[in-house]
Every structure is written in structure tokens, then in C-alpha cells.
Design a protein around this motif. Structure first.
Motif, mmCIF file in Angstrom:
data_model
loop_
_atom_site.group_PDB
_atom_site.id
_atom_site.type_symbol
_atom_site.label_atom_id
_atom_site.label_comp_id
_atom_site.label_asym_id
_atom_site.label_seq_id
_atom_site.Cartn_x
_atom_site.Cartn_y
_atom_site.Cartn_z
ATOM 1 N N PRO A 27 0.813 -1.223 0.000
ATOM 2 C CA PRO A 27 0.000 0.000 0.000
ATOM 3 C C PRO A 27 0.847 1.275 0.000
ATOM 4 C CG PRO A 27 -0.991 -1.624 1.434
ATOM 5 C CD PRO A 27 0.341 -2.195 0.998
ATOM 6 N N ALA A 28 1.940 1.280 0.753
ATOM 7 C CA ALA A 28 2.814 2.457 0.766
ATOM 8 C C ALA A 28 3.395 2.714 -0.613
ATOM 9 C CB ALA A 28 3.936 2.266 1.782
ATOM 10 N N GLU A 29 3.844 1.675 -1.280
ATOM 11 C CA GLU A 29 4.422 1.825 -2.621
ATOM 12 C C GLU A 29 3.371 2.256 -3.629
ATOM 13 O OE1 GLU A 29 7.945 -1.497 -1.849
ATOM 14 O OE2 GLU A 29 6.100 -2.060 -2.906
ATOM 15 N N GLN A 30 2.151 1.812 -3.459
ATOM 16 C CA GLN A 30 1.076 2.254 -4.353
ATOM 17 C C GLN A 30 0.803 3.750 -4.163
ATOM 18 O OE1 GLN A 30 -2.351 -0.565 -4.564
ATOM 19 N NE2 GLN A 30 -1.019 -1.946 -3.407
ATOM 20 N N ARG A 31 0.820 4.218 -2.916
ATOM 21 C CA ARG A 31 0.661 5.660 -2.685
ATOM 22 C C ARG A 31 1.803 6.437 -3.326
ATOM 23 N NH1 ARG A 31 -1.370 3.855 2.493
ATOM 24 N NH2 ARG A 31 0.752 3.805 3.340
ATOM 25 N N THR A 32 3.011 5.926 -3.170
ATOM 26 C CA THR A 32 4.174 6.595 -3.759
ATOM 27 C C THR A 32 4.057 6.646 -5.281
ATOM 28 O OG1 THR A 32 5.721 6.198 -1.970
ATOM 29 C CG2 THR A 32 6.653 6.262 -4.172
ATOM 30 N N MET A 33 3.696 5.544 -5.899
ATOM 31 C CA MET A 33 3.564 5.512 -7.353
ATOM 32 C C MET A 33 2.510 6.509 -7.836
ATOM 33 S SD MET A 33 2.640 2.297 -9.876
ATOM 34 C CE MET A 33 1.106 1.958 -9.008
ATOM 35 N N MET A 34 1.334 6.482 -7.238
ATOM 36 C CA MET A 34 0.281 7.403 -7.674
ATOM 37 C C MET A 34 0.703 8.855 -7.481
ATOM 38 S SD MET A 34 -2.328 5.873 -9.043
ATOM 39 C CE MET A 34 -3.479 7.251 -9.009
ATOM 40 N N THR A 35 1.377 9.146 -6.381
ATOM 41 C CA THR A 35 1.815 10.522 -6.129
ATOM 42 C C THR A 35 2.840 10.967 -7.155
ATOM 43 O OG1 THR A 35 1.412 10.233 -3.751
ATOM 44 C CG2 THR A 35 2.824 12.067 -4.417
ATOM 45 N N LEU A 36 3.836 10.135 -7.426
ATOM 46 C CA LEU A 36 4.869 10.516 -8.389
ATOM 47 C C LEU A 36 4.290 10.673 -9.783
ATOM 48 C CD1 LEU A 36 7.848 11.081 -8.959
ATOM 49 C CD2 LEU A 36 8.159 8.622 -9.361
ATOM 50 N N TRP A 37 3.451 9.731 -10.219
ATOM 51 C CA TRP A 37 2.846 9.832 -11.555
ATOM 52 C C TRP A 37 2.053 11.139 -11.690
ATOM 53 C CZ3 TRP A 37 5.562 5.779 -11.098
ATOM 54 C CH2 TRP A 37 5.679 4.793 -12.064
ATOM 55 N N CYS A 38 1.282 11.482 -10.661
ATOM 56 C CA CYS A 38 0.430 12.670 -10.767
ATOM 57 C C CYS A 38 1.218 13.960 -10.632
ATOM 58 C CB CYS A 38 -0.698 12.602 -9.739
ATOM 59 S SG CYS A 38 -1.900 11.282 -10.103
ATOM 60 N N LEU A 39 2.248 13.982 -9.792
ATOM 61 C CA LEU A 39 3.133 15.147 -9.743
ATOM 62 C C LEU A 39 3.846 15.334 -11.077
ATOM 63 C CD1 LEU A 39 4.823 14.867 -6.234
ATOM 64 C CD2 LEU A 39 3.412 16.770 -7.034
ATOM 65 N N MET A 40 4.264 14.229 -11.669
ATOM 66 C CA MET A 40 4.962 14.240 -12.956
ATOM 67 C C MET A 40 4.020 14.571 -14.106
ATOM 68 S SD MET A 40 7.728 13.625 -14.679
ATOM 69 C CE MET A 40 8.169 13.204 -16.359
ATOM 70 N N GLN A 41 2.702 14.464 -13.843
ATOM 71 C CA GLN A 41 1.665 14.623 -14.871
ATOM 72 C C GLN A 41 1.816 13.598 -15.991
ATOM 73 O OE1 GLN A 41 2.029 19.120 -15.317
ATOM 74 N NE2 GLN A 41 -0.194 18.866 -15.151
ATOM 75 N N SER A 42 2.188 12.388 -15.584
ATOM 76 C CA SER A 42 2.212 11.293 -16.553
ATOM 77 C C SER A 42 0.781 10.961 -16.961
ATOM 78 C CB SER A 42 2.850 10.056 -15.929
ATOM 79 O OG SER A 42 2.710 8.935 -16.780
ATOM 80 N N PRO A 43 0.567 10.548 -18.212
ATOM 81 C CA PRO A 43 -0.731 9.948 -18.549
ATOM 82 C C PRO A 43 -0.998 8.779 -17.597
ATOM 83 C CG PRO A 43 0.561 10.323 -20.538
ATOM 84 C CD PRO A 43 1.476 10.595 -19.377
ATOM 85 N N LEU A 44 -2.233 8.663 -17.125
ATOM 86 C CA LEU A 44 -2.589 7.596 -16.193
ATOM 87 C C LEU A 44 -3.231 6.459 -16.984
ATOM 88 C CD1 LEU A 44 -4.024 9.661 -13.204
ATOM 89 C CD2 LEU A 44 -1.692 8.808 -13.545
ATOM 90 N N ILE A 45 -2.585 5.301 -16.954
ATOM 91 C CA ILE A 45 -3.032 4.137 -17.711
ATOM 92 C C ILE A 45 -3.158 2.980 -16.730
ATOM 93 C CG2 ILE A 45 -2.532 2.607 -19.658
ATOM 94 C CD1 ILE A 45 -0.455 4.800 -20.537
ATOM 95 N N MET A 46 -4.369 2.538 -16.479
ATOM 96 C CA MET A 46 -4.589 1.450 -15.551
ATOM 97 C C MET A 46 -4.273 0.126 -16.239
ATOM 98 S SD MET A 46 -5.377 0.006 -12.794
ATOM 99 C CE MET A 46 -6.093 -1.519 -12.175
ATOM 100 N N GLY A 47 -3.355 -0.644 -15.655
ATOM 101 C CA GLY A 47 -2.904 -1.880 -16.275
ATOM 102 C C GLY A 47 -3.572 -3.130 -15.761
ATOM 103 N N GLY A 48 -4.602 -3.008 -14.907
ATOM 104 C CA GLY A 48 -5.239 -4.173 -14.316
ATOM 105 C C GLY A 48 -6.628 -4.435 -14.867
ATOM 106 N N GLU A 49 -7.228 -5.499 -14.365
ATOM 107 C CA GLU A 49 -8.567 -5.924 -14.770
ATOM 108 C C GLU A 49 -9.590 -5.107 -13.987
ATOM 109 O OE1 GLU A 49 -11.462 -8.548 -16.675
ATOM 110 O OE2 GLU A 49 -9.468 -7.756 -17.125
ATOM 111 N N LEU A 50 -10.276 -4.193 -14.661
ATOM 112 C CA LEU A 50 -11.146 -3.244 -13.974
ATOM 113 C C LEU A 50 -12.287 -3.898 -13.200
ATOM 114 C CD1 LEU A 50 -11.378 -0.290 -16.541
ATOM 115 C CD2 LEU A 50 -9.834 -0.555 -14.589
#
Length: 397
Positions: free
Chosen positions: A273-296
Motif C-alpha cells: 500500500p505504501a508503494e502504491q501511494r508513492t507511485m500514484m503521487t509521483l505519476w500525478c506530480l509528474m503529470q504522466s498519462p494515467l493508464i490502468m494496467g489491471g482488470e477493472l
């Protein structure tokens, strides 16, 4: 990937995620290969192709593509849900078209006449295209015309942003793709892979593409996430409206269906969970396109909250300036601004807990008044701030 899986995920996105800004549904690699059954490619397998050297969806996996309809019926289905439709393609022209000397639409040349012997090192489907020839550009034009007729909104072109055997970007074919898309008159996003795209080509990517991968395939592995901080720091200044460095997909929730690469197999994400928070924060600060790679349809409440966090999505959409401002062996600090907010993120990249002191808060520029987004509490509610391994403290003021 199969048609019923695309529809199932599109249905879920439309019902549960569209209102949060999620809008593209993309069919990933090898939709034209009848024997494809995992992330391992079958070398030199026969591909489904039309008379003009253009690949078509395999009708066994995509039944609505039968009788030459291509992806139009599936794109129509996605559009009716209020979403947009994308496909993955490989750079170049099919090897089997070259070997069979099949026609190029609108020309007297054949696939053999326009092919170049520059290949993808990890997939055997294609040869390169000599776009210095008018007929080479004509091939890409005919390909984009076909995709436009299907109603494609997003094209991810692979084996083009960075080549490990040709040492760089296939610039001529990127430019040809850009011209081919533009001549259709249809607005199609152009995404380039694989990474790491060369930083020295940043201005070129801004002129020719909408997004480009800054990393190789990203999986649920802390070492890959830790490395992303280096790439994000290099690329953060290059993002601007309409052109975005791409940190790759978010490997969240149920991932790896029919996958045999990455950390391995059909699984739930291995990020904590901590790493997931870190990933989402970095992607959004970076303004990366958000692409969900899992089964919705398999999303749990935790993952749904990550993907629909209003503060994170506002960062990704509205930030106007961002940069890494501090780094040592334990913490990395990013700051960003939007028209209405200031953000500071302190990432613990160490394998042990750290505690932020009042002096560090001042040094890192943490606002006196603000909200800790992940904790949902005032930023100055404690004299010191503990931070667990691989976690983040994100402040909005």
C-alpha cells in the motif's frame, strides 16, 4: 486480449470511472495474431492481413471484426459508452507482406519495395519502412486512413521511441506517423514506445507525439519504482499540454492475466500500500498519462480509491510547474504548483522508517498551513512526522 474482455472492461470504466476522467480503452499488442495466447510472442506466426499489407484483428478473438469489418464494430461499442478507443501497433510493415510482395494501397509498389531491414529485437512481426520513398509515406497514410475509418482515437506505436539495437529513436518513421495521422483529419493521440526514450530527443517528441515512454515496461517491483524517480527528475520540465512524458501503466489490482514476464504471472499487485501511494503521487506530480494496467471489474475498494482520488487527479490535470527539489539516500522531495494550490511531497525511498524533524519541514518548504492528502489531516498536526519505508507524505496548501 479478447473482445469480450475489452467490452467487460469498457463497461466497467463507463459505469464506475468515466466520471473521474478515465476515458480511453486500448487493445494491447498482437490483436492480429491468431495463435497469441500469452505475453510470449510466437516468432514468424501467420498474421491476419488485408490485400494492402495492413494487419486486421483476428476474428476468432474479435468476432465482430469478421468479414473485413476490422475494429469498427468494437470502436462503435466503446464510443456508445461515452469512451474513446485505442489500439497498440508495431512500427513498420508485416514481414509476411514483404515476403509475399503484397500491394500498397494507391501505389504500384509492393511491400518488398518499401521495406527496410531494421527490425524489432523482441518481436518478429515487422520490417521497417523506407519513408524516404513516397510510397513508404503512402503506406503509413493508408494505415492511418484505415484506423480512422474504424474510429480509432488512440494509437500506441511500439518499437519506435527507443531501439536498443539501432541506438535511438526511429525519427523518420515517427515523423511519417505524425504526417499520416494529420492527413486523416481525425484527432488521434499518438503514443510512442518503448522507453527509455532519449532525453536529448525531448523537443522532437514534443513536435511529433502526444506521449512517449520514459521507461522500459514498468511492473510491480520496488527497484523499478525507485528508478522512476531518476527518470521523472530528468523529464519533468518537458511535459506541457498536449505532449507528455509517459511513466507507463499503473500495475494495480489484478494484473498479469496470461502474462509470463515482469515479476511473473496472473496475480494481485506486489506493490505494498505504501508503494502504491508513492507511485500514484509521483505519476500525478509528474503529470504522466494515467493508464490502468489491471482488470477493472476485479477492482477492490482500495484500488478504486487510488484511481478516483480527487486530489491526485487534480494534480495530474492542473499542475503548471513541478520539479524535484531535494534528494539524499533516504528522502526525495518534489514541489509543484497549480493555479490554486501548492504541493510538496516527501518520499521515503529508504528501506527503513524515517522521521521528519521541524528543521527538515522548513528546509523542504512544507507549508505551515496545509493538508496531508493521504492522511487526511492538517500538515502541522504533529511536531515530527514519521514516514514508513517506501511511503510518501503529500501536502496540499
Amino acid at each position: 486480449m479478447r473482445e469480450e474482455e475489452v467490452k467487460r472492461n469498457a463497461d466497467y470504466m463507463s459505469q464506475h470511472l468515466k466520471q473521474f476522467g478515465w476515458e480511453y480503452v486500448t487493445v494491447d499488442i498482437q490483436w492480429y495474431e491468431p495463435t497469441a495466447d500469452s505475453s510470449t510472442y510466437h516468432n514468424f506466426a501467420p498474421l491476419v492481413m488485408d490485400d494492402y499489407s495492413r494487419l486486421l484483428p483476428d476474428p476468432k478473438r474479435f468476432p465482430s471484426a469478421a468479414n473485413g469489418q476490422g475494429f469498427k464494430p468494437l470502436a462503435d461499442y466503446v464510443h456508445q459508452l461515452g469512451l474513446k478507443f485505442g489500439i497498440h501497433i508495431m512500427r513498420g510493415i508485416p514481414r509476411q507482406a514483404v515476403h509475399q510482395s503484397t500491394a500498397i494501397r494507391g501505389t504500384t509498389k509492393t511491400a518488398r519495395d518499401i521495406a527496410l531491414n531494421n527490425i524489432c529485437p523482441w518481436n518478429s512481426d515487422m520490417y521497417g519502412v523506407n519513408v524516404a520513398l513516397p510510397e513508404g509515406q503512402g503506406y503509413y497514410n493508408s494505415l492511418m486512413d484505415l484506423y480512422a475509418s474504424w474510429g480509432v482515437d488512440f494509437i500506441k506505436c511500439d518499437d519506435i521511441a527507443n531501439s536498443v539495437i539501432y541506438q535511438g529513436t526511429h525519427k523518420a518513421e515517427v515523423t511519417a506517423l505524425r504526417r499520416a495521422i494529420d492527413q486523416t483529419g481525425r484527432n488521434m493521440v499518438l503514443s510512442l514506445s518503448p522507453g527509455p526514450a532519449p532525453v536529448k530527443n525531448g523537443a522532437f517528441f514534443q513536435r511529433t507525439a502526444n506521449m512517449w515512454r520514459i521507461t522500459d515496461d514498468f511492473w510491480d517491483d520496488w527497484a523499478l519504482l525507485r528508478n522512476m524517480f531518476d527518470r521523472a527528475a530528468e523529464w519533468s520540465a518537458m511535459s506541457q499540454p498536449g505532449t507528455w512524458p509517459d511513466c507507463d501503466m499503473l500495475p494495480l489490482g489484478h494484473i498479469g492475466i496470461r502474462s509470463v514476464d515482469g515479476p511473473g504471472g496472473d496475480r494481485q499487485t506486489r506493490f505494498t500500500p505504501a508503494e502504491q501511494r508513492t507511485m500514484m503521487t509521483l505519476w500525478c506530480l509528474m503529470q504522466s498519462p494515467l493508464i490502468m494496467g489491471g482488470e477493472l471489474p476485479d477492482l477492490d475498494d482500495w484500488t478504486t480509491c487510488l484511481l478516483t482520488n480527487a486530489d491526485l487527479l487534480a494534480m495530474d490535470d492542473q499542475i503548471t510547474a513541478k520539479a524535484e527539489t531535494y534528494r539524499d539516500d533516504h528522502v526525495i522531495v518534489w514541489q509543484a504548483t497549480s493555479p490554486v494550490h501548492q504541493y510538496v511531497a516527501v518520499f521515503n525511498v529508504a528501506d527503513e522508517p524515517v522521521t521528519l524533524t521541524p528543521n527538515q519541514r522548513v528546509r523542504f518548504g512544507i507549508p505551515q498551513q496545509g493538508t496531508a492528502i493521504w492522511q487526511g489531516q492538517p500538515a502541522m498536526s504533529a511536531v515530527t512526522q514519521p514516514l514508513q519505508p517506501h511511503d510518501v507524505w503529500l501536502i496540499k496548501a
